[in-house]
Write a protein that holds these residues in place. Sequence first.
Motif, PDB file in Angstrom:
ATOM      1  N   ILE A  73       2.396  -5.959   8.703  1.00  0.00           N
ATOM      2  CA  ILE A  73       3.783  -6.427   8.847  1.00  0.00           C
ATOM      3  C   ILE A  73       4.283  -7.109   7.581  1.00  0.00           C
ATOM      4  O   ILE A  73       5.438  -6.932   7.178  1.00  0.00           O
ATOM      5  N   ALA A  74       3.434  -7.910   6.922  1.00  0.00           N
ATOM      6  CA  ALA A  74       3.849  -8.651   5.729  1.00  0.00           C
ATOM      7  C   ALA A  74       3.813  -7.809   4.458  1.00  0.00           C
ATOM      8  O   ALA A  74       4.098  -8.319   3.372  1.00  0.00           O
ATOM      9  N   ASN A  75       3.459  -6.531   4.576  1.00  0.00           N
ATOM     10  CA  ASN A  75       3.410  -5.617   3.433  1.00  0.00           C
ATOM     11  C   ASN A  75       2.478  -6.138   2.330  1.00  0.00           C
ATOM     12  O   ASN A  75       2.797  -6.141   1.147  1.00  0.00           O
ATOM     13  N   THR A  76       1.297  -6.559   2.734  1.00  0.00           N
ATOM     14  CA  THR A  76       0.305  -7.107   1.817  1.00  0.00           C
ATOM     15  C   THR A  76      -0.348  -6.001   0.990  1.00  0.00           C
ATOM     16  O   THR A  76      -0.683  -4.949   1.523  1.00  0.00           O
ATOM     17  N   ARG A  77      -0.516  -6.247  -0.291  1.00  0.00           N
ATOM     18  CA  ARG A  77      -1.270  -5.328  -1.136  1.00  0.00           C
ATOM     19  C   ARG A  77      -2.725  -5.780  -1.123  1.00  0.00           C
ATOM     20  O   ARG A  77      -3.040  -6.908  -1.504  1.00  0.00           O
ATOM     21  N   TYR A  78      -3.627  -4.896  -0.699  1.00  0.00           N
ATOM     22  CA  TYR A  78      -5.021  -5.293  -0.543  1.00  0.00           C
ATOM     23  C   TYR A  78      -5.932  -4.082  -0.707  1.00  0.00           C
ATOM     24  O   TYR A  78      -5.493  -2.931  -0.627  1.00  0.00           O
ATOM     25  N   ALA A  79      -7.210  -4.347  -0.926  1.00  0.00           N
ATOM     26  CA  ALA A  79      -8.219  -3.298  -1.016  1.00  0.00           C
ATOM     27  C   ALA A  79      -8.917  -3.186   0.333  1.00  0.00           C
ATOM     28  O   ALA A  79      -9.594  -4.124   0.766  1.00  0.00           O
ATOM     29  N   ARG A  80      -8.742  -2.052   0.983  1.00  0.00           N
ATOM     30  CA  ARG A  80      -9.350  -1.851   2.295  1.00  0.00           C
ATOM     31  C   ARG A  80     -10.825  -1.486   2.174  1.00  0.00           C
ATOM     32  O   ARG A  80     -11.590  -1.613   3.120  1.00  0.00           O
ATOM     33  N   SER A  81     -11.228  -1.014   1.018  1.00  0.00           N
ATOM     34  CA  SER A  81     -12.629  -0.730   0.752  1.00  0.00           C
ATOM     35  C   SER A  81     -12.871  -0.934  -0.736  1.00  0.00           C
ATOM     36  O   SER A  81     -11.930  -0.898  -1.542  1.00  0.00           O
TER      37      SER A  81
END
Length: 692
Positions: A650-658
Amino acid sequence: MKYLFYALFLSVGFLSLGQETIEKDSITVLQEVIVSDTLTAKNSIGIVPSQIIGAKIFQNHSPVDLVNSINQVSGVYTLSGALNTNRITIRGVGARTPFGTDKLRLYYNNIPVTNGTGFSTIEAFDLENLTSVEIIKGPKATGFGTNLGGAIVLNTKRIRNRSTRLTNNTTIGSYGLFKNSLGFTHSDDTFHLTLQYGHTEIDGYRENNRFERDGLLLNSNFKLSQKSELGLLINHIDYTAQIASSISQSAFDEDPTQAAFTWKSAQGFESNNYTLIGLTHHYTINSWLKNTTSLFYTYLDHYEPRPFNILDEYTNGYGFRTLFSGKRNLAKKELSYTLGGELYKDEYTWETLDNLYEENNGNGSLEGEQISDNKEFRRQFNGFATLTYPFSNAFSAQIGININKTKYDFRDLFNTGTGNKNAERNFDVLLLPSLDLNYRVSSNGNLYANISRGYSNPSLEETLTPDGLINPDIKQETGTNYELGLTLGNTQKKLKFNMAIYRMDIKNLLVAERVGDDQFIGRNVGKTKHQGLDLDLSYSIPPIVKINLTPFISYTFSDHSFVNFVDDDNDFSGNPLTGVPKHRLNSGIQANFGNGFYINTVFQFVDEIPLTDANSLSSDSFSILNTKMGYRTLLFKDLTLGINFGINNIANTRYARSVLINARSFGGREPRYFYPGNDRNYYGGLRLSYPL
């Protein structure tokens, strides 16, 4: 961090890991189900604690998102680079594996589907075909392989009431998502049949990221007599998935949707054709002995053009599993016992070819000359037995033993004559004991303890030298697990509290060292210490104006480290274990409004992850908030309608899922550590169910 504080406020003191769906008067209604560690595990494993994820947990997420369902369990973390690229770790075991899932054993309706070197492919199974997933953490599961990571048992749907029903579920969403699942079920006193067909396609968040899958499941059971039942299982999956691969820090910061340059240029992808056929017979021999025996066959045809070469492989696997179980009175107490074994054999054939994509005028991969041609015969046998005895009404104990024997037989079909590299590796027999104690501290609580031994086999790459020869010095990882846990729950099953503290010491640590784009070698380099805390807490609040609220929290604390790890001239002893977040939190709330409307919100926090053995670089911590809402009602006389809508991130976070640990730099390029997670995305579904 603001989402972390929100989640703690929302969910302190609570956890609900799910609900199950049953059919009643042709209307789908929700019933509470225990989704927690229980001291009477399913699948005849005695008092060993296990974690059950119910079908409603899956329904709380997108039907293409098995990962978030599994990640709602403490101690278990799945890193997902794409729908076809998942790595499941349990209490840090398997975190150092470069790609895929190993060091645990995967079962589908009690049929082993982990291959001969210990790799499991959970993406070969459709989430909508499952009714539950059982997770056994650590090597406690004497009857399920005693792998250091544990075991995961996937269970398919089986209706309990006498009915015939046709169901269709359609989901559409962001990135061109389309998924349709059509199912037919029939059940009467002597026969049960489930036939399910599913199609999934999605373009993906990133470049070169399209995924398309077709799957067919046939699950049937015939009651031959009062004592005998025969089951037939056929599961077929055919999917093609483009591969975006990992990207560097600079690329991740600049544009996380981009694919790795070479993978985009080669238009890299993988194509998998997988079939599982199993025949299972249940027989009640007498009042104190039962037997379940399964015969099975698996086939995998895998084709994968990569920038550095093209891999073409297929695997034929077959085997059996048998389990005798029963109870007898001994000294006025009921002694429970199991005895069984499983044999898995497979024949793995693979070749590599030059990839001439740079000479193909931008049209992607093109087969060139053959580089290698190999065959490996792999065999693994597990024998097991347990005895469970209640010394009093409050105290019981279980002892178990697992015997493992593994053998690899490698053939080089490309280099003949004097250059032939045929080799055989016959691992020593492993005796793996376990002891489980259970003490009922109250009518609603149990204290348990476990001491168990486990092992992990080296992967194919880890058994070979850089020259392609079998490495005679490579050893299996072995370890000892110590665990103490407490489960609490009232008789109405509204409150559930589960906590476990553990320590597992692993020696002969296997390290896969990358020496080329697609070349890894294995070495035994030291010891690791896995210790931590798993906590699950749930509470179903009594209805308020017909509104049922179920807040929940699941917390994982991982204090894993290298005890003795010297790699060339580098001493990493004492460093935190690579690839494992120290803290992880899942929490949220589910609301059922009694009029068919429901809403579920889930928050996830993942701490930073060490990316190198030297701990010189870590991924950023991140927080993700997802929600799903829906409505169920009865249309006309018998037609049941369900609609749902969900938002992920929802917050449109940029992250590494792996992440890829210890990534190397080749040709002056940055090392590629990160698989970006999806940005904010949406999905919606329509479900129709009609009795025939």
